[in-house]
Scaffold this motif. Structure first.
Motif, PDB file in Angstrom:
ATOM      1  N   VAL A  25       0.839  -1.205   0.000  1.00  8.84           N
ATOM      2  CA  VAL A  25       0.000   0.000   0.000  1.00  8.84           C
ATOM      3  C   VAL A  25       0.871   1.252   0.000  1.00  8.84           C
ATOM      4  CG1 VAL A  25      -1.626   1.364   1.359  1.00  8.84           C
ATOM      5  CG2 VAL A  25      -1.976  -1.099   1.101  1.00  8.84           C
ATOM      6  N   GLY A  29       0.265   3.164  -3.169  1.00 12.31           N
ATOM      7  CA  GLY A  29      -0.716   4.176  -2.813  1.00 12.31           C
ATOM      8  C   GLY A  29      -0.537   5.505  -3.531  1.00 12.31           C
ATOM      9  N   VAL A  33      -3.203   7.324  -6.105  1.00 14.04           N
ATOM     10  CA  VAL A  33      -3.679   8.690  -5.866  1.00 14.04           C
ATOM     11  C   VAL A  33      -3.427   9.553  -7.108  1.00 14.04           C
ATOM     12  CG1 VAL A  33      -3.243  10.806  -4.546  1.00 14.04           C
ATOM     13  CG2 VAL A  33      -3.435   8.609  -3.361  1.00 14.04           C
ATOM     14  N   ALA A  68       0.960  12.409  -1.095  1.00 10.09           N
ATOM     15  CA  ALA A  68       0.850  10.975  -0.819  1.00 10.09           C
ATOM     16  C   ALA A  68       2.225  10.342  -0.663  1.00 10.09           C
ATOM     17  CB  ALA A  68       0.073  10.283  -1.938  1.00 10.09           C
ATOM     18  N   ALA A  72       3.611   8.445   2.658  1.00 10.63           N
ATOM     19  CA  ALA A  72       4.134   7.079   2.622  1.00 10.63           C
ATOM     20  C   ALA A  72       5.525   7.004   3.253  1.00 10.63           C
ATOM     21  CB  ALA A  72       4.171   6.570   1.180  1.00 10.63           C
TER      22      ALA A  72
END
Length: 217
Positions: A25, A29, A33, A68, A72
Motif C-alpha cells: 500500500v 498508494g 492517488v 501521498a 508514505a
C-alpha cells in the motif's frame, strides 16, 4: 570483505518489519492517488476549491502525488525508523520535479521523473558493476542473500531493466496523451516490473547463499 559479508552486516535482525500488505500500500498508494486525481481532477477541484489553484487535472494530481509520497515516507519511517534507498531517492525526485511542475505550470517535469529515477538507478548499478561492486543489495535494502556471482548477474539484469524503463517512459510521454501516460505509469509499468521480478526467481534460487538447513524443506 565479500559482498555476502557486507549484506549480512547491513541486515539487522531486530529491525521492525513492515507487513507485506502495508508495504504494498505504501509503495502503490501514491501512484493510485496520482491516477485517480488526474482522471477526476475537475471533480476534485469542484469539491475542494483550493485544489483548483494548482491548475488543471495533471497539476492537481501532481500536488496530491507529492503529498501521498510524503505520507508514505513518513509512515515507513515511523514504522521502521529507516527509509529504503529506492523510495527515498524516488521521493526526492518527486518533490523536486513536482515543485517545478507546479511552479512553472509545465507537466514535462513530472513526466520526466520516471526517466530520471530509472536512469539514475540503472547507471548506479551498471557503473558499480563496472568497478566490481554489485550494488543491488543496497538498492533493494538487502532483501535476500546471494553469492557474489549471483549479485553480479542480478545487478546486470536490473541495471539494464531500469534503463529500458527509462527509455519506455520517454517514448510514452513524448508520443501519447497525458492521460495515457498516467494510466501506463500505474497500470503498465508496475505489472511489467512485477513480471520482470518474478522472472528473476530462478536466478535468485540458483545463487542463494542461505544455509541449506535454513531453507524450507
Amino acid at each position: 570483505m565479500s559482498n555476502d559479508r557486507i549484506i549480512e552486516t547491513m541486515e539487522d535482525a531486530g529491525k521492525p518489519k513492515v507487513n507485506p500488505a502495508l508495504k504494498l500500500v505504501l509503495e502503490l498508494g501514491p501512484l493510485v492517488v496520482f491516477f485517480f486525481a488526474n482522471s477526476r481532477g475537475e471533480w476534485l477541484a469542484g469539491q475542494f476549491p483550493a485544489l483548483a489553484e494548482l491548475g488543471g487535472p495533471i497539476f492537481i494530481a501532481t500536488g496530491l502525488f507529492m503529498a501521498a509520497t510524503a505520507t508514505a515516507l513518513i509512515v515507513s519511517w515511523v514504522l521502521t525508523r529507516t527509509l529504503p534507498m529506492m523510495p527515498l531517492v524516488s521521493g526526492i525526485v518527486v518533490f523536486v520535479f513536482g515543485a517545478l511542475t507546479l511552479w512553472l505550470q509545465n507537466d514535462t517535469f513530472i513526466k520526466m521523473k520516471p526517466t530520471i529515477v530509472n536512469t539514475l538507478f540503472g547507471v548506479i548499478l551498471l557503473g558499480g558493476l563496472a568497478f566490481g561492486k554489485p550494488l543491488l543489495g543496497y538498492v533493494f535494502n538487502a532483501a535476500f542473500k546471494l553469492t557474489d556471482e549471483g549479485w553480479r548477474k542480478l545487478t546486470l539484469r536490473w541495471g539494464l531493466f531500469f534503463l529500458v524503463l527509462a527509455v519506455l517512459n520517454e517514448v510514452i510521454w513524448r508520443h501519447f496523451s497525458t492521460d495515457f501516460w498516467v494510466a501506463f505509469k500505474v497500470w503498465g509499468t508496475m505489472p511489467i516490473t512485477i513480471l520482470f521480478t518474478l522472472a528473476q526467481m530462478p536466478l535468485i534460487m540458483k545463487y542463494s547463499a542461505e544455509p541449506a538447513e535454513s531453507k524450507t524443506p
